[in-house]
Write a protein that holds these residues in place. Structure first.
Motif, PDB file in Angstrom:
ATOM      1  N   HIS A  28       0.831  -1.388   0.047  1.00  0.00           N
ATOM      2  CA  HIS A  28      -0.097   0.007   0.051  1.00  0.00           C
ATOM      3  C   HIS A  28       0.979   1.223   0.027  1.00  0.00           C
ATOM      4  CE1 HIS A  28      -3.815  -2.249   1.034  1.00  0.00           C
ATOM      5  NE2 HIS A  28      -2.826  -2.963   1.790  1.00  0.00           N
ATOM      6  N   PHE A  30       0.759   5.267   0.484  1.00  0.00           N
ATOM      7  CA  PHE A  30      -0.093   6.667   0.515  1.00  0.00           C
ATOM      8  C   PHE A  30       0.665   7.630  -0.019  1.00  0.00           C
ATOM      9  CE2 PHE A  30      -1.503   3.057   3.287  1.00  0.00           C
ATOM     10  CZ  PHE A  30      -2.862   3.283   3.123  1.00  0.00           C
ATOM     11  N   THR A  37       4.829   4.025   2.648  1.00  0.00           N
ATOM     12  CA  THR A  37       4.539   2.638   2.104  1.00  0.00           C
ATOM     13  C   THR A  37       4.318   1.578   3.235  1.00  0.00           C
ATOM     14  OG1 THR A  37       5.750   3.218   0.245  1.00  0.00           O
ATOM     15  CG2 THR A  37       5.348   0.864   0.562  1.00  0.00           C
TER      16      THR A  37
END
Length: 78
Positions: A28, A30, A37
């Motif tokens: 993920h 951001f 991360t």
């Protein structure tokens, strides 16, 4: 950049990329600010993690005692 004791940032990134490639974690990202991360275990990753912890515990409980320590086998009779 935060560090993880015992592993370089490059090695950690390589390992996480391998795990992601095998479908064990999801990455993920951001946008931030600040950009960050993080990784999350997939269902398969959680299963594999549980199995590895179980194997580690089994090995630990089946291992002989460290040098200088020994299991008591005395029965108290004599």
């Amino acid at each position: 950049m935060p560090t993880t004791p015992g592993i370089s940032a490059t090695s950690l990134n390589d390992r996480l990329s391998d795990l992601s490639g095998h479908g064990l974690v999801v990455r993920h990202i951001f946008a931030g600010p600040p950009m960050s991360t993080w990784y999350e275990a997939t269902e398969a990753g959680a299963i594999v993690s549980g199995l590895l912890w179980t194997l580690a515990e089994t090995k630990r409980s089946a291992s002989p005692p460290p040098p200088g320590e020994r299991a008591s086998t005395e029965t108290g009779g004599g």
